[in-house]
Design an enzyme around this catalytic site. Structure first.
Site, PDB file in Angstrom:
ATOM      1  N   GLU A 145      37.735  41.488  43.395  1.00 33.53           N
ATOM      2  CA  GLU A 145      38.194  41.452  41.991  1.00 33.53           C
ATOM      3  C   GLU A 145      37.087  41.208  40.963  1.00 33.53           C
ATOM      4  O   GLU A 145      37.203  40.324  40.109  1.00 33.53           O
ATOM      5  CB  GLU A 145      39.287  40.382  41.833  1.00 33.53           C
ATOM      6  N   GLU A 249      46.727  44.409  50.687  1.00 36.41           N
ATOM      7  CA  GLU A 249      47.620  43.275  50.364  1.00 36.41           C
ATOM      8  C   GLU A 249      48.985  43.785  49.898  1.00 36.41           C
ATOM      9  O   GLU A 249      49.559  43.284  48.916  1.00 36.41           O
ATOM     10  CB  GLU A 249      46.983  42.395  49.277  1.00 36.41           C
TER      11      GLU A 249
HETATM   12  C1  XIL Z   1      46.858  34.498  46.995  1.00 35.36           C
HETATM   13  C2  XIL Z   1      47.629  33.786  48.092  1.00 35.36           C
HETATM   14  O1  XIL Z   1      48.625  34.652  48.567  1.00 35.36           O
HETATM   15  C3  XIL Z   1      48.215  32.507  47.569  1.00 35.36           C
HETATM   16  O2  XIL Z   1      48.806  31.761  48.619  1.00 35.36           O
HETATM   17  C4  XIL Z   1      47.142  31.670  46.890  1.00 35.36           C
HETATM   18  O3  XIL Z   1      47.718  30.532  46.320  1.00 35.36           O
HETATM   19  C5  XIL Z   1      46.422  32.486  45.833  1.00 35.36           C
HETATM   20  O4  XIL Z   1      45.902  33.666  46.413  1.00 35.36           O
HETATM   21  N1  XIL Z   1      44.588  38.793  45.479  1.00 35.36           N
HETATM   22  C6  XIL Z   1      43.915  38.331  46.575  1.00 35.36           C
HETATM   23  C7  XIL Z   1      44.529  37.284  47.416  1.00 35.36           C
HETATM   24  O5  XIL Z   1      42.849  38.862  46.897  1.00 35.36           O
HETATM   25  O6  XIL Z   1      43.575  36.433  47.982  1.00 35.36           O
HETATM   26  C8  XIL Z   1      45.541  36.474  46.666  1.00 35.36           C
HETATM   27  O7  XIL Z   1      46.184  35.599  47.575  1.00 35.36           O
HETATM   28  C9  XIL Z   1      46.518  37.387  45.976  1.00 35.36           C
HETATM   29  C10 XIL Z   1      45.826  38.276  44.991  1.00 35.36           C
END
Ligand code: XIL
Length: 341
Positions: A145, A249
């Site tokens: 990101e 994701e």
């Molecule tokens: C999120 C997790 O799912 C949560 O449990 C945590 O509190 C915050 O992070 N993008 C990403 C992930 O790359 O690492 C994130 O995961 C969601 C958005």
């Protein structure tokens, strides 16, 4: 006649077997991010992880805050647990994530030093983690990101203190494990041409400079209103880089505005199911050598970060429901993918 009935019966059994599991209906790794506490405490969760997946990512436990809690202390306990489970059950393990602006430990935020000191800090972090999992983790989200929606570099601890931190991070990761597949991972490129362009420009520049980058992670936190043509464009442009593509994701929100009166019924469930089909079919069509896999962001609706982190209790973004049963979308998706094969 009897023979015909027997043959028809057999082919029904074969088809039924063929369509039973989603992981068998795809030719690429199918993963989910997991939470080690649920893996230990919740048998239904663990069984799905064991039986339904061929890949696995730690949802949080390899992020800086958890894996590197103090200057000279790394905590690999939970990450190792997940890696051991993946190894014991034959899953491909993906690493998430080495460099991010979120979930950074306080000691890093408080760190004082010149550029060289910051570089040493980040290099040590990356190389210690990658070396620890060398040979066990196949690919890493090296940088996560880095761009804002307008395509500019996100101002972070890393961009502030280390010029060219993205390229350096890839180099450091590669030095620690030359066999690891290294990804740049980001979200929300659909409908954001400037963000998409920034990522493609980054890839082109890294390649031109001979920096080792091997894959693009498209997070795919999408929702039922996400536009298919925009998602397709993101996929097509990403594929055109020639890199491996990871839908890293995936979840599909059905109640993106967090309406408290939302009821998850047929209309939303159907729209969601159709979008899951669309995503999987589009991905199935990209060249096999670029298919790193599809990873869901956690296992059941109950465990989704949209409920926990975003506090959206009326959200149902995954393929397993609150009782860890397969939703109709799971069955639909498996069936339609089997028909492709
Ligand atoms: C999120 C997790 O799912 C949560 O449990 C945590 O509190 C915050 O992070 N993008 C990403 C992930 O790359 O690492 C994130 O995961 C969601 C958005």
């Amino acid at each position: 006649m009897k023979l015909l009935v027997l043959l028809l019966g057999l082919s029904t059994i074969v088809n039924a077997q063929k369509s039973a599991l989603l992981k068998d209906a795809v030719k690429f790794p199918l993963g989910a991010s997991v939470n080690p506490r649920l893996m230990t405490e919740n048998e239904a969760y663990r069984n799905i992880a064991k039986n339904e997946l061929t890949g696995m990512t730690a949802e949080n436990h390899m992020k800086m805050m958890l894996i590197h809690p103090a200057t000279d202390r790394f905590d690999f306990v939970k990450g190792d647990e997940i890696v051991a489970f993946a190894a014991a059950t034959g899953k491909r393990m993906h690493g998430h994530t080495l460099v991010w602006h979120n979930q950074v430990p306080q000691w890093m935020k408080d760190f004082q030093g010149d550029q060289k000191a910051w570089e040493e800090l980040l290099k040590n972090h990356i190389q210690t983690v990658v070396s620890h999992y060398k040979g066990k983790i196949v690919g890493w989200d090296v940088v996560n990101e880095s761009f804002l929606d307008d395509g500019s570099l996100r101002p972070t601890l890393w961009s502030e203190h280390i010029p060219d931190y993205i390229a350096k991070s890839f180099q450091w990761a590669h030095e620690a494990d030359p066999d690891a597949i290294l990804f740049y991972n980001d979200y929300g490129q659909d409908g954001k041409p400037k963000k998409m362009k920034a990522i493609l420009d980054l890839v082109a520049e890294l390649k031109r400079r001979g920096i080792p980058i091997h894959g693009l992670g498209l997070q795919m936190h999408i929702n039922v209103d996400s536009k298919r043509n925009e998602l397709q464009e993101v996929l097509d442009k990403s594929v055109a880089t020639g890199l491996k593509i990871h839908l890293s994701e995936l979840d599909i929100a059905v109640n993106p505005k967090n309406n408290p009166d939302f009821v998850y019924e047929e209309k939303a469930a159907k729209a969601q199911s159709e979008l899951f089909n669309y995503i999987f079919k589009s991905y199935a069509e990209i060249p096999a050598k670029q298919q790193y896999g599809i990873t869901f962001w956690n296992i059941s609706d109950k465990d989704s970060w949209l409920r926990g982190y975003f506090k959206r209790p009326k959200e149902y973004p995954l393929l397993f429901d609150e009782n860890y049963s397969k939703k109709p979308a799971y069955t639909e998706l498996t069936k339609s993918l089997n028909n492709l094969n």
